[in-house]
Design an enzyme around this catalytic site. Structure first.
Site, PDB file in Angstrom:
ATOM      1  N   GLY A 175       0.809  -1.210   0.000  1.00 33.85           N
ATOM      2  CA  GLY A 175       0.000   0.000   0.000  1.00 33.85           C
ATOM      3  C   GLY A 175       0.842   1.260   0.000  1.00 33.85           C
ATOM      4  O   GLY A 175       0.588   2.203  -0.765  1.00 33.85           O
ATOM      5  N   ASP A 176       1.868   1.304   0.840  1.00 33.45           N
ATOM      6  CA  ASP A 176       2.764   2.464   0.872  1.00 33.45           C
ATOM      7  C   ASP A 176       3.491   2.626  -0.450  1.00 33.45           C
ATOM      8  O   ASP A 176       3.622   3.742  -0.969  1.00 33.45           O
ATOM      9  CB  ASP A 176       3.793   2.283   1.990  1.00 33.45           C
ATOM     10  CG  ASP A 176       3.212   2.570   3.370  1.00 33.45           C
ATOM     11  OD1 ASP A 176       2.580   3.622   3.540  1.00 33.45           O
ATOM     12  OD2 ASP A 176       3.398   1.741   4.269  1.00 33.45           O
TER      13      ASP A 176
END
Length: 404
Positions: A175-176
């Protein structure tokens, strides 16, 4: 050791100035990707402790390895954001920058004068990238957020895993990382817009951690809207697949091979290789109906062969297939070598280290990796004295008081 006088030698973003008031992964990765392409990036960190990413992950001889990559190609400037003198220095950095990256909670952003209204008033041409867990305009604007939350909220984790098993996160900061990638794209788009604006007006990019992956699973909304269905986990296949064969299969030498069919023709190639009836399985409808049979036959066929033999036979049959690589495979793979995707970089602590090249490849004005992650505050004199124009005595006083 790389001196402060050294820096990017070119690249498509040469001349772009970025300051990031951001830590850990998503915001800093955006800055790193831009730095790889030639931008001058200043990473602002607390004096003494620095970015917590400096201490993430495995270490060698006390030197944390992840930071060498995540912090590469940047300048490290320290600043105690809570000090009385911080506002003046923040203002100077915003005035200097083309791009400002912030990842604090909303109230903290406002307290430090890094909200859109403040940044735009200081530097009307600046692009502000604001990354948060839930978006700046929501009721959760001041709540903390991390990448795994974004993955879960995007719908992706629900789709990942086998039907009879739990949802599965991928084995890295998915996600990051995707947020950092989309952020770099968004900033680049905003810079193009600014270049074409008669008054060089900046832009405010408001990006929530769940939105990039949500956007990339592009069929989930329309399927729910039009068919009232919720896609489910499907193992190594895809919930919505382009053709009948997509999977991952174990070989006789205990390796794994992935096979993908993107068209009905490629499925026919697989069927022919397996000795099945190509006439009966010539069209999409027949292939879809026989998906389980084809998959089972392919699984048994691959299980009876070593990985290299299976892949060679599949490729010879014009089927897209590959061994599932681990990092040891990547390190010795001739295609990675031919692409120049892994580079050797001098490092002050470890001598020479290997890491990913500046990607994607630009053939006429490429990016580069000129530095591993900087030492904490290594570039204070360059940033505050040379770039912001503070006198040597002023910089020394700020250092003595612990402001920088």
């Amino acid at each position: 050791m790389t001196s402060a006088a050294q820096g990017p030698s070119g690249g498509p973003l040469a001349g772009i100035r970025v300051v990031e008031f951001a830590q850990v992964i998503a915001g800093p990765l955006c800055g790193t990707l831009m730095a790889d392409m030639g931008a001058d990036v200043v990473h602002v960190e607390p004096p003494g402790t620095g970015d917590s990413a400096r201490r993430m992950g495995p270490a060698k001889d006390g030197h944390h390895l992840w930071w060498k990559v995540l912090g590469r190609n940047k300048r490290s400037a320290t600043l105690d954001m809570r000090s009385d003198s911080a506002a003046e220095l923040v203002r100077g950095l915003v005035e200097w920058a083309d791009v400002v990256i912030v990842t604090f909670r909303a109230k903290t952003v406002e307290r430090f004068g890094l909200d859109w209204e403040s940044v735009h008033a200081i530097n009307p041409s600046a692009v502000l990238l604001q990354i948060s867990g839930y978006g700046e305009n929501t009721s959760l604007r001041d709540s903390p957020g991390f990448g795994k939350m974004g993955e879960a909220r995007s719908g992706l984790v629900h789709l990942t895993g086998f039907p009879d098993g739990p949802p599965v996160h991928t084995g890295f900061s998915h996600g990051d990382a995707v947020t950092g990638l989309m952020a770099a794209f968004a900033v680049s788009a905003a810079l193009v817009r600014r270049a074409n604006h008669p008054e060089r007006q900046g832009e405010w990019i408001d990006l929530a951690l769940f939105e990039p992956l949500f956007r990339l699973v592009e069929w989930q909304v329309i399927l729910h809207d039009q068919l009232d269905t919720v896609p489910q986990r499907s193992g190594n296949a895809l919930a919505v697949a382009p053709a009948a064969v997509i999977g991952c299969y174990r070989t006789v030498d205990d390796a794994w091979v992935t096979v993908t069919s993107g068209t009905p023709r490629s499925v026919v190639n697989i069927v022919r290789l397996l000795g099945m009836d190509t006439d009966a399985l010539a069209d999409t409808a027949a292939q879809t109906a026989a998906r389980a049979e084809i998959d089972s036959t392919l699984e048994k066929w691959i299980a009876a062969r070593p990985a290299d033999e299976a892949v060679a036979a599949l490729v010879a049959a014009d089927v897209v297939a590959s061994r599932v690589y681990d990092m040891a495979d990547i390190a010795t793979d001739p295609i990675y070598a031919e692409r120049g995707d892994i580079v050797t970089v001098p490092d002050r602590d470890l001598g020479e280290v290997r890491m990913q090249a500046a990607l994607p490849h630009f053939r006429t004005d490429p990016g580069s990796v000129w530095r591993t992650g900087a030492a904490l505050g290594e570039d204070n004199d360059l940033v505050y004295a040379d770039w912001l124009g503070l006198g040597a005595d002023r910089v020394a006083a700020l250092r003595e008081r612990g402001v920088i």
